[in-house]
Design a protein around this motif. Sequence first.
Motif, PDB file in Angstrom:
ATOM      1  N   GLU A   1      49.550  45.679  49.299  1.00  0.00           N
ATOM      2  CA  GLU A   1      48.968  44.442  50.044  1.00  0.00           C
ATOM      3  C   GLU A   1      50.329  43.399  49.984  1.00  0.00           C
ATOM      4  O   GLU A   1      50.753  43.115  48.860  1.00  0.00           O
TER       5      GLU A   1
ATOM      6  N   ILE B   1      36.738  42.560  55.488  1.00  0.00           N
ATOM      7  CA  ILE B   1      36.995  41.216  55.385  1.00  0.00           C
ATOM      8  C   ILE B   1      37.011  40.520  56.564  1.00  0.00           C
ATOM      9  O   ILE B   1      37.397  41.286  57.529  1.00  0.00           O
TER      10      ILE B   1
ATOM     11  N   TYR C   1      51.288  38.125  48.228  1.00  0.00           N
ATOM     12  CA  TYR C   1      51.336  37.306  49.296  1.00  0.00           C
ATOM     13  C   TYR C   1      52.343  36.024  48.768  1.00  0.00           C
ATOM     14  O   TYR C   1      52.118  35.371  47.833  1.00  0.00           O
TER      15      TYR C   1
ATOM     16  N   HIS D   1      50.749  44.134  44.772  1.00  0.00           N
ATOM     17  CA  HIS D   1      50.418  43.162  45.670  1.00  0.00           C
ATOM     18  C   HIS D   1      51.148  42.093  45.573  1.00  0.00           C
ATOM     19  O   HIS D   1      51.231  41.405  44.529  1.00  0.00           O
TER      20      HIS D   1
ATOM     21  N   TRP E   1      37.005  32.150  43.458  1.00  0.00           N
ATOM     22  CA  TRP E   1      38.310  32.929  43.710  1.00  0.00           C
ATOM     23  C   TRP E   1      39.514  32.607  42.791  1.00  0.00           C
ATOM     24  O   TRP E   1      40.000  31.401  42.849  1.00  0.00           O
ATOM     25  N   ARG E   2      40.036  33.571  42.239  1.00  0.00           N
ATOM     26  CA  ARG E   2      41.230  33.253  41.285  1.00  0.00           C
ATOM     27  C   ARG E   2      41.288  32.059  40.302  1.00  0.00           C
ATOM     28  O   ARG E   2      41.854  31.279  40.280  1.00  0.00           O
TER      29      ARG E   2
ATOM     30  N   GLU F   1      40.019  46.581  54.961  1.00  0.00           N
ATOM     31  CA  GLU F   1      39.263  45.930  54.145  1.00  0.00           C
ATOM     32  C   GLU F   1      38.253  45.427  55.013  1.00  0.00           C
ATOM     33  O   GLU F   1      38.387  44.728  56.119  1.00  0.00           O
TER      34      GLU F   1
ATOM     35  N   GLY G   1      41.196  46.440  48.581  1.00  0.00           N
ATOM     36  CA  GLY G   1      40.774  45.156  48.556  1.00  0.00           C
ATOM     37  C   GLY G   1      39.732  44.909  47.517  1.00  0.00           C
ATOM     38  O   GLY G   1      39.360  45.929  46.894  1.00  0.00           O
ATOM     39  N   CYS G   2      39.299  43.620  47.361  1.00  0.00           N
ATOM     40  CA  CYS G   2      38.333  42.982  46.341  1.00  0.00           C
ATOM     41  C   CYS G   2      37.159  43.871  46.863  1.00  0.00           C
ATOM     42  O   CYS G   2      36.195  43.820  45.727  1.00  0.00           O
TER      43      CYS G   2
ATOM     44  N   ALA H   1      48.533  43.302  54.552  1.00  0.00           N
ATOM     45  CA  ALA H   1      47.090  42.897  54.571  1.00  0.00           C
ATOM     46  C   ALA H   1      46.869  41.455  54.681  1.00  0.00           C
ATOM     47  O   ALA H   1      47.654  40.599  54.520  1.00  0.00           O
ATOM     48  N   PRO H   2      45.651  41.297  54.948  1.00  0.00           N
ATOM     49  CA  PRO H   2      44.596  42.240  55.757  1.00  0.00           C
ATOM     50  C   PRO H   2      44.912  42.588  57.066  1.00  0.00           C
ATOM     51  O   PRO H   2      45.840  42.027  57.598  1.00  0.00           O
TER      52      PRO H   2
HETATM   53  O1  AHR Z   1      43.896  40.989  51.210  1.00  0.00           O
HETATM   54  C1  AHR Z   1      42.734  40.219  50.888  1.00  0.00           C
HETATM   55  C2  AHR Z   1      42.529  40.264  49.473  1.00  0.00           C
HETATM   56  O2  AHR Z   1      43.850  40.046  48.821  1.00  0.00           O
HETATM   57  C3  AHR Z   1      42.132  41.600  48.874  1.00  0.00           C
HETATM   58  O3  AHR Z   1      40.872  41.944  49.080  1.00  0.00           O
HETATM   59  C4  AHR Z   1      42.599  41.464  47.376  1.00  0.00           C
HETATM   60  O4  AHR Z   1      42.914  42.781  47.086  1.00  0.00           O
HETATM   61  C5  AHR Z   1      43.668  40.516  47.400  1.00  0.00           C
HETATM   62  O5  AHR Z   1      43.744  39.632  46.564  1.00  0.00           O
END
Ligand code: AHR
Length: 642
Positions: A460, A40, A433, A431, A313-314, A38, A241-242, A494-495
């Motif tokens: 992710e 980013i 994290y 996804h 964000w979020r 991505e 990604g976003c 990710a990332p």
């Molecule tokens: O990996 C970073 C971000 O995490 C991505 O852009 C998004 O898809 C996720 O929330």
Amino acid sequence: MKLKLIAFVCLAAVVTHVTGAKPTSKPISPDLFGIFFEDINYAADGGLYAELVQNRSFEYSPSDRGGWNSLTAWDYVAWGFAYGTVSVETSTPVHPNNPHYAVLNIEDEGKEGIGLRNSGFDGIVVKAEKKYNFSVFLRQLSDNAVPFGVKLYNKKGKLLGETSISTSSKDWKKYTAVIDITQSSDTAELVLLATGKGKVAIDMVSFFPEKTFRNRPNGLRAELAQTVADLQPKFMRFPGGCLVHGDGLGNMYRWKNTIGPVEQRIAQKNIWGYHQTAGLGYFEYFQFCEDMGAKALPVVPAGVSCQNSGGTWRIGGTGQKGIPQAEMDEYIQEILDLIEWANGPATSKWGAKRAEAGHPKPFNLEYIGIGNEDKITPAFEERFREIYAVVKAKHPEITVIGTVGPFHSGDDYELGWKLAREINVPMVDEHYYEAPEWFIANQKRYDSYKRSESKVYLGEYASRGNTLYKAFAETVYLTSLQRNGEVVKLSSYAPLLAKTGHTQWNPDLIYFDNTKITPTVNYYVQQLFSLNYGDTYFDNVISLPKDSTVAASCVRNSKTGKVVLKLVNVGKTAQTLHVDLSAFKGLKTNAVKTILTGEADAKNTFEKPQHVIPVKSNVKMEAKSAQLVPAMSLVVIELSTK
Ligand code: AHR
């Protein structure tokens, strides 16, 4: 104290396998281990994309980032009693997609000249005795030709390399030159210096190292791309990604804006708070995949923008916008066109554009992602159904990957899965994290997924850190993905990339700046799995002590005949595992053993980039053996059967 807690969590959670029974086998997707790219953390512009001039097309704006404008990264210079003006104009651009350009009016060139100086992305790195490709679009606005010097200086004003050009057209014209560098610098600046009176429009000022990854024009930073390629990923997901669904409808990543001559591509605000030139666009992504031997996995918006559009964000997903229904047919056609661009013959409308870019043969696209962790609203569902129905009908050969929200559970996960089951989406993108303890405690997640339902792309994930313990929590989980290979078909950490000083998201797999590259310990884990992949998983080969801190897998690659054991210990004491390989015919006793080990909090840094790296040795191994897995280590043993 911290370590004690880690050990407790592991003891409680690790899955055990008991052998004695005959090995049973099941298939694993050969594409299980891939990468997620991505833009980013300055992963593309200023990162993987080898362009050294920042804001080359004068398209930076305050909507990219507060305080930025068309002349960001540029300085106006008037040396040796010269005087004149610089302005930014839009009336007659190189291309309507690229509206801004600079105009230099040289009233008196003085002793040295008037021009524009670019500071690059935190400086321009040049190496002595290397060649660099300079190019610029100029339009002579005065009657007389205007001569220019193109010069590279270090911070002390020493000239490192130069060339000269002169305008020869009242229309936009591209001028190119090769510059030989005589002295290295990590912080050079490029100066385009007019040395005669006149007026000139300037755009697309570009400076590339001649050596790019695989020597591709408009290519990638060679060593960084090589570090990525060294992962030997089976696929690459891009562009996010976003970044895919974007910050509002106008900010969605539209693939057609990113192909063709670079001066005709549409630059835009990057959702991560900077600017994307689209110089690294769809052609370059597909080519990079091909150069690495990876399958391309493009992800397109599902007709809706990010639920956090225009917000923080979020914050709960209230900002999602849908492409108006009246425009959906056209949007769906855009996705069909992408498939034709990738796979159609060079005689087809879109295949011809791929051929024009230098790739007459199809790219053999197999996967396409639709949507990125979108909020599963009625607006999303309606658009996803429409897109999916058409793509499935017209391209049954393509595996469509749906999306099930940003988390491993919760409303969007449930609703996304409900939709996928209902309309039989072949694969969904999960996804998450999470803390390392979550990965260790959830090793059984996919054991209970129904084998008859949509397959999973774990698109992710990361365990929130780059220490060895955190990487090994991921490792434990990776062995469970192999065990569930018939459910989890693809996965990507990710990332991927993060530039120091421009990092919006931690952890990442590879950290870099303009001169240094640091693969994390998580990188080495990914690499060990990718290089040692198998297409078949075997149970009942490795016996794990009950309630221990270890996890393990045994896979076989049917093409090479290699059998690979991966044994990971996230605890603070060594563990012994019993291995019985007698079911494998033709097993050789010569084996290659690779160990990645260190303290739980060990990590690689710019100062110590190789603090923890895999160490290889040749060993002898009998079919039946006891394997010692040291504390906090990953042991990979590769054996031949051919
Ligand atoms: O990996 C970073 C971000 O995490 C991505 O852009 C998004 O898809 C996720 O929330």
